[in-house]
Design a protein around this motif. Structure first.
Motif, mmCIF file in Angstrom:
data_model
loop_
_atom_site.group_PDB
_atom_site.id
_atom_site.type_symbol
_atom_site.label_atom_id
_atom_site.label_comp_id
_atom_site.label_asym_id
_atom_site.label_seq_id
_atom_site.Cartn_x
_atom_site.Cartn_y
_atom_site.Cartn_z
ATOM 1 N N VAL A 77 -1.389 110.306 -67.764
ATOM 2 C CA VAL A 77 -1.376 111.448 -66.599
ATOM 3 C C VAL A 77 -0.229 112.160 -66.486
ATOM 4 C CG1 VAL A 77 -1.539 111.632 -64.042
ATOM 5 C CG2 VAL A 77 -3.086 109.957 -64.949
ATOM 6 N N VAL A 78 1.008 111.602 -66.466
ATOM 7 C CA VAL A 78 2.224 112.188 -66.327
ATOM 8 C C VAL A 78 2.312 113.086 -67.598
ATOM 9 C CG1 VAL A 78 4.819 111.909 -66.253
ATOM 10 C CG2 VAL A 78 3.319 110.497 -64.885
ATOM 11 N N LYS A 79 2.208 112.567 -68.849
ATOM 12 C CA LYS A 79 2.173 113.614 -69.858
ATOM 13 C C LYS A 79 1.391 114.778 -69.992
ATOM 14 C CE LYS A 79 2.351 113.407 -75.128
ATOM 15 N NZ LYS A 79 1.968 112.933 -76.123
ATOM 16 N N ALA A 80 0.239 114.547 -69.604
ATOM 17 C CA ALA A 80 -0.772 115.751 -69.747
ATOM 18 C C ALA A 80 -0.635 116.477 -68.463
ATOM 19 C CB ALA A 80 -2.260 115.060 -69.513
ATOM 20 N N ALA A 81 -0.014 116.154 -67.331
ATOM 21 C CA ALA A 81 0.102 117.013 -65.996
ATOM 22 C C ALA A 81 1.338 117.779 -66.051
ATOM 23 C CB ALA A 81 -0.077 116.041 -64.619
ATOM 24 N N LYS A 82 2.255 117.380 -66.825
ATOM 25 C CA LYS A 82 3.467 117.870 -66.514
ATOM 26 C C LYS A 82 3.678 119.200 -67.280
ATOM 27 C CE LYS A 82 8.453 116.811 -67.653
ATOM 28 N NZ LYS A 82 9.301 115.494 -68.144
ATOM 29 N N THR A 83 4.260 120.331 -66.363
ATOM 30 C CA THR A 83 4.629 121.567 -66.980
ATOM 31 C C THR A 83 6.043 121.674 -66.843
ATOM 32 O OG1 THR A 83 4.573 122.631 -64.727
ATOM 33 C CG2 THR A 83 2.644 122.525 -66.099
ATOM 34 N N GLY A 84 6.785 120.859 -66.238
ATOM 35 C CA GLY A 84 8.253 120.955 -66.044
ATOM 36 C C GLY A 84 8.817 121.971 -65.038
ATOM 37 N N LYS A 85 7.681 122.414 -64.263
ATOM 38 C CA LYS A 85 8.052 123.422 -63.034
ATOM 39 C C LYS A 85 7.848 122.948 -61.875
ATOM 40 C CE LYS A 85 7.209 127.342 -65.909
ATOM 41 N NZ LYS A 85 5.924 127.958 -66.312
ATOM 42 N N ILE A 86 8.318 123.296 -60.680
ATOM 43 C CA ILE A 86 8.155 122.642 -59.281
ATOM 44 C C ILE A 86 6.546 122.695 -59.003
ATOM 45 C CG2 ILE A 86 8.569 124.864 -58.432
ATOM 46 C CD1 ILE A 86 10.074 123.307 -56.092
ATOM 47 N N GLY A 87 6.197 121.797 -58.250
ATOM 48 C CA GLY A 87 4.731 121.630 -57.812
ATOM 49 C C GLY A 87 4.037 120.831 -59.035
ATOM 50 N N ASP A 88 4.372 120.207 -60.124
ATOM 51 C CA ASP A 88 3.656 119.552 -60.717
ATOM 52 C C ASP A 88 2.940 118.370 -60.167
ATOM 53 O OD1 ASP A 88 4.180 120.839 -63.072
ATOM 54 O OD2 ASP A 88 5.581 119.624 -63.714
ATOM 55 N N GLY A 89 3.535 117.953 -59.290
ATOM 56 C CA GLY A 89 2.708 116.685 -58.231
ATOM 57 C C GLY A 89 3.356 115.286 -58.292
ATOM 58 N N LYS A 90 2.678 114.320 -57.937
ATOM 59 C CA LYS A 90 3.018 112.974 -57.727
ATOM 60 C C LYS A 90 1.967 112.250 -58.382
ATOM 61 C CE LYS A 90 6.770 113.716 -54.736
ATOM 62 N NZ LYS A 90 6.901 114.761 -54.686
ATOM 63 N N VAL A 91 2.364 111.205 -58.562
ATOM 64 C CA VAL A 91 1.468 109.827 -58.877
ATOM 65 C C VAL A 91 1.867 108.502 -57.932
ATOM 66 C CG1 VAL A 91 0.458 108.561 -60.678
ATOM 67 C CG2 VAL A 91 1.289 110.570 -61.192
ATOM 68 N N PHE A 92 1.000 108.076 -57.470
ATOM 69 C CA PHE A 92 1.152 106.822 -56.600
ATOM 70 C C PHE A 92 0.212 105.757 -57.192
ATOM 71 C CE2 PHE A 92 1.292 110.587 -53.796
ATOM 72 C CZ PHE A 92 2.465 110.487 -53.413
ATOM 73 N N VAL A 93 0.643 104.548 -57.095
ATOM 74 C CA VAL A 93 0.072 103.386 -57.583
ATOM 75 C C VAL A 93 -0.132 102.479 -56.394
ATOM 76 C CG1 VAL A 93 -0.021 101.382 -59.309
ATOM 77 C CG2 VAL A 93 0.939 103.655 -59.965
ATOM 78 N N SER A 94 -1.195 101.673 -56.191
ATOM 79 C CA SER A 94 -1.142 100.731 -55.166
ATOM 80 C C SER A 94 -2.349 99.621 -55.688
ATOM 81 C CB SER A 94 -1.876 101.370 -53.741
ATOM 82 O OG SER A 94 -3.144 101.984 -54.133
ATOM 83 N N ASN A 95 -2.174 98.520 -54.810
ATOM 84 C CA ASN A 95 -3.055 97.272 -55.391
ATOM 85 C C ASN A 95 -4.410 97.525 -54.810
ATOM 86 O OD1 ASN A 95 -1.155 95.811 -56.749
ATOM 87 N ND2 ASN A 95 -0.255 95.319 -54.910
ATOM 88 N N VAL A 96 -5.398 96.957 -55.606
ATOM 89 C CA VAL A 96 -6.754 96.949 -55.072
ATOM 90 C C VAL A 96 -7.114 95.424 -55.179
ATOM 91 C CG1 VAL A 96 -9.024 97.413 -55.647
ATOM 92 C CG2 VAL A 96 -7.299 99.182 -55.997
#
Length: 112
Positions: A77-96
């Motif tokens: 996810v991080v590799k594919a979504a990264k542009t290197g510019k502001i606003g690329d986003g965030k990733v959160f991980v939680s338990n199910v």
């Protein structure tokens, strides 16, 4: 089991989806959302008037997967979504705690 929630730029959706498919992630939920972080929106001019766009369009991905796939999925996810510019986003991980497939009533990792 883990749940990944990723907020990404809309034009990165296909790249992220393809990267996850390559590592064996079979399903996800995609939602069109709006929001802002440090980016704080931007100003635009419409018919000569300047106005502020506070909430920017984003895509929210929700993926529930086994613990074994977590690190690979995060990296994809991080590799594919990264542009290197502001606003690329965030990733959160939680338990199910539990998952149930409604059609077959399978539970746990088999339901994922």
């Amino acid at each position: 089991m883990k749940k990944i929630e990723a907020i990404i730029k809309p034009f990165k959706l296909e790249e992220v989806k393809d990267a996850l498919a390559e590592i064996g992630v079979e399903g996800m939920t995609v939602t069109e959302v709006k929001g802002f972080g440090r980016q704080k929106g931007h100003t635009e001019i419409y018919r000569g008037s300047e106005y502020t766009v506070d909430f920017l369009p984003k895509i929210k991905l929700e993926i529930v997967l086994t613990d074994a796939l977590l690190e690979q999925a995060l990296a994809a996810v991080v590799k594919a979504a990264k542009t290197g510019k502001i606003g690329d986003g965030k990733v959160f991980v939680s338990n199910v705690e539990e998952a149930v497939r409604i059609r077959t009533e399978e539970t746990g990792e088999r339901a994922v």
